[in-house]
Design a protein around this motif. Structure first.
Motif, PDB file in Angstrom:
ATOM      1  N   ASP A   1      -4.728   3.117   2.596  1.00 12.40           N
ATOM      2  CA  ASP A   1      -5.312   1.869   3.067  1.00 12.40           C
ATOM      3  C   ASP A   1      -4.379   1.249   4.104  1.00 12.40           C
ATOM      4  OD1 ASP A   1      -7.105  -0.190   3.243  1.00 12.40           O
ATOM      5  OD2 ASP A   1      -6.388  -1.247   1.468  1.00 12.40           O
ATOM      6  N   THR A   2      -4.876   1.025   5.304  1.00 10.02           N
ATOM      7  CA  THR A   2      -4.035   0.546   6.398  1.00 10.02           C
ATOM      8  C   THR A   2      -3.367  -0.772   6.048  1.00 10.02           C
ATOM      9  OG1 THR A   2      -5.407   1.636   8.057  1.00 10.02           O
ATOM     10  CG2 THR A   2      -4.051  -0.193   8.813  1.00 10.02           C
ATOM     11  N   ILE A   3      -2.079  -0.841   6.345  1.00  7.85           N
ATOM     12  CA  ILE A   3      -1.298  -2.071   6.200  1.00  7.85           C
ATOM     13  C   ILE A   3      -1.214  -2.715   7.573  1.00  7.85           C
ATOM     14  CG2 ILE A   3       0.969  -3.035   5.662  1.00  7.85           C
ATOM     15  CD1 ILE A   3       1.350  -0.498   3.831  1.00  7.85           C
ATOM     16  N   ALA A   4      -1.818  -3.864   7.746  1.00 11.36           N
ATOM     17  CA  ALA A   4      -1.729  -4.612   8.998  1.00 11.36           C
ATOM     18  C   ALA A   4      -1.307  -6.030   8.654  1.00 11.36           C
ATOM     19  CB  ALA A   4      -3.066  -4.598   9.744  1.00 11.36           C
ATOM     20  N   GLY A   5      -0.028  -6.312   8.825  1.00 12.58           N
ATOM     21  CA  GLY A   5       0.514  -7.606   8.438  1.00 12.58           C
ATOM     22  C   GLY A   5       1.022  -8.376   9.644  1.00 12.58           C
TER      23      GLY A   5
END
Length: 594
Positions: A360-364
């Motif tokens: 699951d992509t981590i976009a922070g």
């Protein structure tokens, strides 16, 4: 206290249970699990991929590691569950906590199928010291989770030899030779990615991980796969028959294993085989606890896998550059959020042939970047603005392999502190990638390269520097990894040519920003001399590093030279596969740093 915890405590009282332990695992000790196994998340509300919940009659505690401290703080707030920050000074480990808090004669409940044999043995000793009992046939969460998802299996598919480089029949022969070396005549394989690799099969039972629920028994002359019937098409059944593999229902494994191992020497890995399984092997002549032979063989990629992996990274690099071009040219001009950016990146990967994401992509963005394994939800999603840093950790599953990359992107103006931290992390990444080391060194030996620029300033990051990566398999694969901390469960293993390991140092300033730069490295032979064989790394990841965030004066000349050479490789690998305007932009952002 959370209502789910209260319901569990009521169930515990009805069964005369004093404490209940709920890990994050399945019957195969997998890191990522099917929804059916997410009992800890259901009970606690904490959704990170690593954590263990312990519930007693009047308390509840959750243990997780440094990747998830900020996330756990947020998700456990108001639940009445105490957060135990694993590895922090003064924080009890789970065994220490149980030794201190279990009363004399206490009954500790845990589903023995979701803990490793090694951990089950440790829990047994703890309860014995208390003159108590380990109740390992108790799946208490199942009694209180009324709408628990059903465990089902999805159809399997065959991964052709042009990708794997070796037939399943040859892999079985090699493993049988390994069994003989260990003095074993039966081998029980419990880990899903090992089974998938051995049989050159893939599935879809766990999100992002193309594995399937199964067990495998290998003897000197036969092999039996225990799997769900609905996953096995006529084509798969014919394929398995052709490589000498029989099939039995998934649920018959324990009984069959107990009967087949009677009087035999059994090879298994107690960190992967579950406690219920090993407890059923009472009539085995000997249990040989050793790393599964397939684990090492799987970690050392062959020439076909390496060639394919490079192609997967070329495709992934094209997707990443198109994403970076889009975000750099549109930030502040069109609406963007963490989730919409993640969705656009997935579209870019799908266009390049990705079958799925590898996690699951981590976009922070901004402060969210400081949450190491942050996952945006509709409730936490925030707009992106033309300022600050966006951390994007992502990857894809391609026919040619599995990718994992992190880039931290300057969306606009940055503070001097942000740039300094970005450059220090970049130095950490480059210094490990540049390492030349003697054969026999482990990832623990090498981890110092990736931390020294931060350590020199009294800074650090609270996670491993790198992990092995599977081949169209789990994005986290052992036994190779970079981490200075060695434990009995996670010892240091020698780096070997053919191993693929991530290089992902970071720095995280709570409430402000997070930075991580990640590439995948292929271990290769560098040279040989009278002093032995020397190894090095080859870059597999092709994607520019954001020069807008770099302070060139902080880089050494060697680091500048390596970065410039890397950027030239990126341009040469990707330019021909990009639209002209994107290729021109890539040329501009990969020009040498003086």
């Amino acid at each position: 206290m959370k209502s789910e915890i209260l319901a569990l405590q009521k169930e515990m009282a009805s069964r005369n249970v004093d404490a209940c332990l709920i890990p994050t695992s399945d019957y195969h000790q997998s890191e990522y699990v099917n929804a059916f196994f997410k009992c800890r998340a259901y009970l606690s509300g904490f959704t990170g991929s690593a954590g263990t919940l312990i519930v007693t009659a009047d308390a509840a505690g959750l243990w997780t590691d440094g990747r998830y401290f900020l996330q756990a703080d947020r998700q456990l707030d108001g639940t009445g569950i105490t957060l135990f920050r694993s590895g922090e000074p003064g924080v009890d480990t789970i065994p220490e906590y149980l030794k201190k808090n279990l009363k004399e004669g206490a009954r500790l409940a845990v589903d023995g199928r979701v803990i490793s044999a090694s951990f089950g043995n440790e829990l047994t000793e703890i309860t014995k010291e208390k003159n108590g009992e380990l109740c390992f046939h108790e799946d208490l969460p199942d009694a209180v989770w009324s709408d628990r998802p059903t465990l089902t299996s999805h159809p399997l598919f065959i991964l052709e030899e042009k990708y794997t480089g070796q037939s399943a029949a040859d892999k079985l022969t090699a493993i049988r030779n390994d069994m003989k070396e260990h003095g074993a005549d039966i081998h029980l394989v419990a880990s899903l990615d090992d089974i998938a690799w051995i049989l050159n099969l893939r599935g879809g039972d766990v999100d992002y991980n193309p594995v399937f629920y199964s067990f495998l028994i290998i003897t000197e002359e036969s092999a039996i796969l225990f799997a769900f019937e609905e996953a096995l098409s006529p084509e798969i059944l014919s394929y398995l028959k052709g490589i000498g593999v029989q099939v039995q229902p998934y649920g018959e494994f324990y009984e069959t294993a107990a009967k087949m191992t009677a009087g035999h020497k059994v090879l298994l890995d107690e960190n992967k085989a579950n406690y219920t399984l090993i407890s059923s092997l009472k009539d085995a002549k000997d249990i040989i606890n050793h790393l599964d032979p397939s684990t090492i063989r799987k970690a050392i990629k062959n020439e076909a896998e390496i060639t394919c992996t490079k192609e997967a990274h070329r495709k992934d690099g094209l997707a990443m550059v198109n994403f970076l071009y889009w975000i750099k040219h549109n930030i502040g001009k069109i609406p963007m959020t963490e989730i919409s950016a993640s969705d656009y990146l997935e579209q870019c990967r799908r266009k390049e042939g990705a079958m799925d994401l590898s996690f699951d992509t981590i976009a922070g963005y901004g402060p969210h970047g400081a949450i190491v394994h942050y996952s945006a939800t509709p409730e936490t999603d925030v707009p992106l603005a033309p300022e600050g840093l966006l951390l994007v950790d992502s990857g894809g599953q391609y026919w040619e392999g599995t990718t994992d990359i992190t880039r931290t992107i300057a969306l606009g103006a940055l503070t001097d502190e942000m740039k300094e931290h970005f450059t220090l992390v970049l130095r950490c990444n480059l210094d490990l990638a540049m390492a030349v080391f003697k054969q026999g060194c482990t990832g623990a030996n090498l981890d110092i390269f990736a931390r020294m620029p931060l350590w020199e300033r009294g800074l650090d990051f609270n996670h491993g520097t790198g992990h092995g990566v599977g081949f169209l398999l789990n994005v986290h694969e052992g036994p190779n990894r970079f981490h200075w901390k060695v434990t009995a469960a996670r010892p240091g293993y020698e780096m070997a040519p053919g191993m693929v390991t991530t290089d992902e140092p970071g720095y995280y300033q709570a409430g402000s920003h997070g930075i991580r730069t990640e590439n995948e490295l292929l271990c290769v032979t560098k040279s040989e001399s009278e002093y032995g064989t020397f190894l090095a790394f080859e870059q597999l990841t092709y994607c520019p590093i954001d020069r807008d965030a770099i302070v060139p004066e902080l880089l050494t000349e060697a680091e500048k030279k390596y970065l410039n050479e890397y950027h030239e490789i990126v341009y040469q690998k990707l330019a021909s596969g990009l639209e002209p305007e994107v290729a021109a932009w890539l040329r501009e952002i990969t020009l040498p740093i003086a």
